[in-house]
Design an enzyme around this catalytic site. Sequence first.
Site, mmCIF file in Angstrom:
data_model
loop_
_atom_site.group_PDB
_atom_site.id
_atom_site.type_symbol
_atom_site.label_atom_id
_atom_site.label_comp_id
_atom_site.label_asym_id
_atom_site.label_seq_id
_atom_site.Cartn_x
_atom_site.Cartn_y
_atom_site.Cartn_z
ATOM 1 N N HIS A 241 10.957 -9.485 3.286
ATOM 2 C CA HIS A 241 11.888 -8.363 3.090
ATOM 3 C C HIS A 241 13.164 -8.932 2.489
ATOM 4 C CE1 HIS A 241 9.479 -5.464 5.287
ATOM 5 N NE2 HIS A 241 9.341 -6.309 6.280
ATOM 6 N N HIS B 79 -2.948 -9.809 14.668
ATOM 7 C CA HIS B 79 -1.787 -10.323 15.429
ATOM 8 C C HIS B 79 -1.606 -9.750 16.840
ATOM 9 C CE1 HIS B 79 -0.248 -6.675 13.660
ATOM 10 N NE2 HIS B 79 0.118 -7.215 12.528
ATOM 11 N N HIS C 266 -4.437 -2.711 13.176
ATOM 12 C CA HIS C 266 -3.067 -2.914 13.669
ATOM 13 C C HIS C 266 -2.938 -2.010 14.892
ATOM 14 C CE1 HIS C 266 -2.661 -4.655 9.756
ATOM 15 N NE2 HIS C 266 -1.425 -5.015 10.012
ATOM 16 N N HIS D 36 -3.993 -12.581 6.519
ATOM 17 C CA HIS D 36 -3.023 -11.503 6.761
ATOM 18 C C HIS D 36 -1.680 -11.815 6.107
ATOM 19 C CE1 HIS D 36 -1.810 -8.233 9.841
ATOM 20 N NE2 HIS D 36 -0.905 -8.268 8.874
ATOM 21 N N ASN E 115 -0.421 -2.168 2.323
ATOM 22 C CA ASN E 115 0.732 -1.248 2.377
ATOM 23 C C ASN E 115 1.595 -1.444 1.125
ATOM 24 O OD1 ASN E 115 1.353 -3.770 3.501
ATOM 25 N ND2 ASN E 115 2.929 -2.973 4.865
ATOM 26 N N HIS F 155 1.427 -10.326 3.114
ATOM 27 C CA HIS F 155 1.973 -9.229 2.303
ATOM 28 C C HIS F 155 2.560 -9.829 1.029
ATOM 29 C CE1 HIS F 155 1.735 -6.251 5.583
ATOM 30 N NE2 HIS F 155 1.930 -7.298 6.358
ATOM 31 N N ASN G 60 6.705 -6.746 14.011
ATOM 32 C CA ASN G 60 5.896 -5.798 14.752
ATOM 33 C C ASN G 60 4.445 -6.283 14.772
ATOM 34 O OD1 ASN G 60 5.173 -3.508 16.122
ATOM 35 N ND2 ASN G 60 5.184 -2.171 14.329
ATOM 36 N N ASP H 186 0.824 -13.006 9.012
ATOM 37 C CA ASP H 186 1.530 -11.740 8.776
ATOM 38 C C ASP H 186 2.787 -11.999 7.938
ATOM 39 O OD1 ASP H 186 2.075 -9.065 8.748
ATOM 40 O OD2 ASP H 186 2.750 -8.934 10.827
ATOM 41 N N ASP I 212 -2.274 -1.031 7.218
ATOM 42 C CA ASP I 212 -1.293 -1.987 7.720
ATOM 43 C C ASP I 212 -0.029 -1.314 8.208
ATOM 44 O OD1 ASP I 212 1.181 -3.829 7.363
ATOM 45 O OD2 ASP I 212 -0.568 -5.095 7.663
#
Length: 401
Positions: free
Chosen positions: A286, A210, A175, A57, A91, A59, A255, A282, A148
């Site tokens: 950002h 998660h 999710h 998991h 995503n 990104h 989240n 996860d 996602d």
Amino acid sequence: MILVKDGFIVLDNKLVKKDILIKDDKIYKIEDEINEKDAEVLDAKGLLVMPGGVDVHVHFREPGFTYKENIKSGSSAAAKGGFTDVMTMPNLNPCPNDMESWEFEQKLIVENGTINIYPYMTISKDELGEELSDFTRLHNYCYAASDDGHGVNNLVLLEEACKLALKYNMVIASHAETKEGRQLPEGEYDAVRREIEIAKRIGCRYHFCHLSTKESFDAVRKAKAEGYKNITCEAAPHHLVLNSSMIKDANWKMNPPLRTEEDRLETVRAMVDGTVDVIATDHAPHSMEEKSKPYSECPNGIIGIETSLPIIYTNFVKTGVISLERFLDLMVYKPINVFSLPKHGMYVGSNASLTALDIEHEHTYLGREILSLSQNCPYIGEKYYGFPKFTICNGKIVYHK
Ligand code: DOR
């Protein structure tokens, strides 16, 4: 050839000193003492040499959001964290909904990835919950599907997706959240309970991402006790070591959110008793600018792939909460197993993917060492044992401190 010299591998739950010889992309020999003059020697004295971590998991944000992370930087961060295999969430922009968008992502992975990267496809087109993605074609290339960041609240569509997942032997990675979202605990566990019923009825492989509440783990534990082996779940390192009373700023915002100490302890209990199948980060980069917005407006997510192995090792293996074998199960073997990924392990003939953790020295994790493009991380300045000294993926050194 690479000779990993004098490291400890895990045998029958004990650390045993061995040399490992790698030839091309395979483990060629594991013996008490190997001498091979033509090999590049990596000194693993005092290090725990384990199969490369598998994080199901993450990104990596490419295509679409490369100011946060890209496939190359994500790969480097993963290798630094001891991970040789990851599954990247969909995503993205474009989202991998169909052959065209999947091929676009796959080309970027082939060009820029330095570890093994297995992309998720979306469940619904652009994760809108309206129209199914192209399972018929993408099942040939993807191990799992996920929307996602969103619970799928179109339950008719979710059931159709489950039927396709069953037909093609894929995993649906949920999710889980109700229409109200999962900021409140019931937003998560009501969705988990409802989706367990769907997964039982259809019989497909169904994985909960998660999970973070006592009730969610109770529901998965019960389904497993009833014999539904296809229902699996993951826990993230942050839900295992942090709770909501520790929140300082946006680097503690994700989240599902950090919850109560009771929920954290229940997450640990679920990890110990086998309810949790896999630990996954996860890893959600950002930019500084995004995370500097007021708390209520900034995006969810923290980076985690460089610290996952040290955090779990330090908090739970070194303290005796879980065994070395359970650690390897959570970090390597179960992720491979749950998603039917290509296998690797510590055996002759395996793909040579491994990492060597420094379990003897504490290291303070510093912002300047981060290889991810983003720094949204609550662990900067924290001390842990078990940071990797080097990582080898498919016989190539992909990280060396
Ligand atoms: O914290 C999170 N960040 N949770 C999600 O579900 C999405 C993820 C992201 O993409 O940033």
